[in-house]
Design an enzyme around this catalytic site. Structure first.
Site, mmCIF file in Angstrom:
data_model
loop_
_atom_site.group_PDB
_atom_site.id
_atom_site.type_symbol
_atom_site.label_atom_id
_atom_site.label_comp_id
_atom_site.label_asym_id
_atom_site.label_seq_id
_atom_site.Cartn_x
_atom_site.Cartn_y
_atom_site.Cartn_z
ATOM 1 N N HIS A 96 0.832 -1.219 0.000
ATOM 2 C CA HIS A 96 0.000 0.000 0.000
ATOM 3 C C HIS A 96 0.861 1.261 0.000
ATOM 4 O O HIS A 96 0.422 2.311 0.487
ATOM 5 C CB HIS A 96 -0.948 0.033 1.206
ATOM 6 C CG HIS A 96 -1.663 -1.258 1.449
ATOM 7 N ND1 HIS A 96 -2.854 -1.580 0.839
ATOM 8 C CD2 HIS A 96 -1.320 -2.325 2.213
ATOM 9 C CE1 HIS A 96 -3.234 -2.794 1.239
ATOM 10 N NE2 HIS A 96 -2.302 -3.270 2.065
ATOM 11 N N SER A 138 15.466 20.863 -15.451
ATOM 12 C CA SER A 138 14.293 21.685 -15.736
ATOM 13 C C SER A 138 14.764 22.987 -16.366
ATOM 14 O O SER A 138 15.801 23.534 -15.982
ATOM 15 C CB SER A 138 13.542 21.964 -14.432
ATOM 16 O OG SER A 138 12.787 23.143 -14.535
ATOM 17 N N LYS A 151 16.560 20.996 -10.336
ATOM 18 C CA LYS A 151 15.886 19.742 -10.685
ATOM 19 C C LYS A 151 16.774 18.739 -11.416
ATOM 20 O O LYS A 151 17.627 19.102 -12.212
ATOM 21 C CB LYS A 151 14.667 20.021 -11.587
ATOM 22 C CG LYS A 151 13.514 20.711 -10.918
ATOM 23 C CD LYS A 151 12.870 19.906 -9.797
ATOM 24 C CE LYS A 151 12.107 18.714 -10.294
ATOM 25 N NZ LYS A 151 10.881 19.068 -11.005
ATOM 26 N N GLU A 169 10.144 7.665 -16.652
ATOM 27 C CA GLU A 169 8.784 8.113 -16.971
ATOM 28 C C GLU A 169 8.410 7.731 -18.409
ATOM 29 O O GLU A 169 7.281 7.325 -18.687
ATOM 30 C CB GLU A 169 8.666 9.625 -16.757
ATOM 31 C CG GLU A 169 8.778 9.993 -15.281
ATOM 32 C CD GLU A 169 9.000 11.467 -15.055
ATOM 33 O OE1 GLU A 169 8.784 11.916 -13.939
ATOM 34 O OE2 GLU A 169 9.394 12.180 -15.994
#
Ligand code: ARG
Length: 462
Positions: free
Chosen positions: A156, A277, A283, A290
């Protein structure tokens, strides 16, 4: 010129042509169409349809064409032929004249396209297999390098029990092992040759179809002509295998993305595989994982698409089947590329052992060990679960880990607890207890890694 003009008196509408033609994508089957044509020419010779000289001319013309495609795979795109089958025939006719017009005797584009696509799929499946093995090798290497590193295991997405990082990596090894099995199964089942089935009812040429099949590297000829020209089961099987394999890749990616987050900090991405970024200078993003997750959606979509193309088709060939190609080409490419990318990026992923261990010790991950301890003192598990839960409550109210409670505090919950509880609550003791087959204890994981490596070596050795 179209291959079927004789009974037509009006010109084809350009809008229809644009919609109908498939050369813009099936040109990728050029080498397979040439290979099938070479085998068919041999068959025509054996059947006495063409002479030795004609067979030699066709063979030479097709060999030259194969070389031309090798040099420039996009060559067919310079023409306006309807599809790759028409292109091969028209090129051959331009070169050889009327002998080329004998090549299509007794065959149809229906058995031809069914054969070409199988040949292409077999070839690409081999490349996917290599990339899957590369991904497996990279995962085994990652598990090896992780050694004894411990991290939290989750259910979970809540910290549950500590696991070795290697155990996590080996979980994906198990999934990819099954994926390899599914790929091999699908490839074995598609090993039959449709050529010589004609348009739908079989060929009128007196040809030994099994010889033809083995000429093209198939173990046997397809047994029913109606089935052979309209069977695309193997596309579905491979698309399903790809979908499951990509789903595994996607779950792995999701894990890695979270493990690399500031919140977890278990893994670190190397600069060589990260992006930044344009706005936020701090970043470092896991774009590659992804994208792997995103490519999965695309592959799953192709599986659904091919199922929908096939589901309502009457026997035998229908033009709907032309829609089997673009999605499947893209699926095979995305699958192969994703596996290879995983193999390439995994070595650039490092494990932050301290952070992993720190996190593994938090979140009362040793509560099960406390319950097990009480069981070892004779308490039934259900009661032990209750007591350990109460102690978690006591500890969490004071924002302390279980092992920071005093013996007195613990004994207020159960008199069975004595001093030996503390060593039982260490991370090492908890890990060591999970020593049954398949568990995360160091010895089990070492054995699992050794087994996986020897399995891998056997597979690679063939
Ligand atoms: N371009 C077609 C396809 O990909 C080739 C088969 C054409 N057959 C026909 N009867 N129109 O399916």
């Amino acid at each position: 010129m179209a291959m079927w003009g004789g009974r037509f008196t009006e010109a084809t509408l350009s809008e229809f042509r644009d919609f109908n033609d498939s050369l813009s994508f099936d040109y990728l089957l050029a080498q397979q169409d040439i290979a099938a044509s070479r085998a068919w020419a041999k068959g025509l010779l054996q059947a006495g349809i063409i002479t030795d000289i004609e067979a030699a001319q066709l063979e030479q013309g097709l060999a030259d064409l194969a070389m031309a495609i090798d040099a420039d795979p996009r060559l067919p795109l310079q023409t306006t032929e309807e599809d790759i089958h028409s292109w091969v025939e028209s090129q051959l006719t331009a070169k050889l004249g009327s002998v080329a017009k004998k090549l299509h005797t007794g065959r149809s584009r229906n058995d031809l396209v069914a054969t070409d696509l199988r040949l292409w799929t077999r070839l690409q499946a081999g490349t996917v297999r290599k990339s899957l093995l590369a991904a497996l090798a990279a995962l085994l290497e990652f598990a090896d390098k992780a050694e004894q590193a411990v991290m939290p295991g989750f259910t979970h997405l809540q910290r549950a029990q500590p696991v070795l990082v290697a155990h996590w990596a080996l979980a994906y090894v198990e999934m990819f092992k099954r994926d390899l099995g599914r790929l091999d199964d699908a490839v074995a089942r598609m090993d039959s040759c449709p050529l010589g089935c004609g348009a739908l009812a079989g060929t009128g040429v007196n040809i030994d179809r099994n010889v033809l099949a083995s000429e093209l590297g198939f173990s046997h000829a397809a047994l029913n002509s109606l089935d052979a020209v309209s069977d695309r089961d193997y596309l579905v099987e491979l698309s399903a295998s790809a979908s499951l394999c990509m789903t595994h890749l996607s779950r792995l990616s999701e894990d890695v993305i979270f493990f690399c987050s500031g919140e977890a900090g278990f893994f670190k991405l190397g600069d060589a595989i990260s992006s930044g970024s344009s706005l936020m200078p701090q970043k470092k993003n896991p774009d590659v994982f992804e994208l792997l997750r995103g490519k999965t959606g695309r592959v799953l979509g192709h599986l659904v698409a091919i199922l929908h193309v096939l589901k309502g088709l009457p026997l035998a060939y229908n033009k709907d089947m032309q829609e089997d190609k673009q999605g499947f080409f893209d699926l095979m490419h995305s699958w192969q590329q994703s596996l290879l990318v995983l193999a390439t990026v995994l070595p650039h992923l490092s494990v932050n052992r301290e952070q992993c261990r720190k996190a593994a010790e938090l979140g009362y991950s040793n509560a099960t060990d406390l319950a097990d301890y009480l069981v070892s003192k004779g308490m039934p598990f259900r009661d032990a679960h209750e007591c350990a839960g109460e102690l978690v409550l006591v500890a969490s109210k004071q924002q302390l880990p279980l092992e920071a409670l005093t013996l007195q505090q613990m004994q207020q919950i159960s008199a069975l607890i004595t001093d030996d509880v503390y060593p039982a609550l260490t991370l090492e003791a908890g890990m060591a207890r999970r020593c049954a087959l398949g568990g995360t204890a160091t010895g089990q994981v070492a054995a699992a890694l050794a087994n996986a490596k020897s399995w891998f070596e056997q597979v690679v050795a063939g």
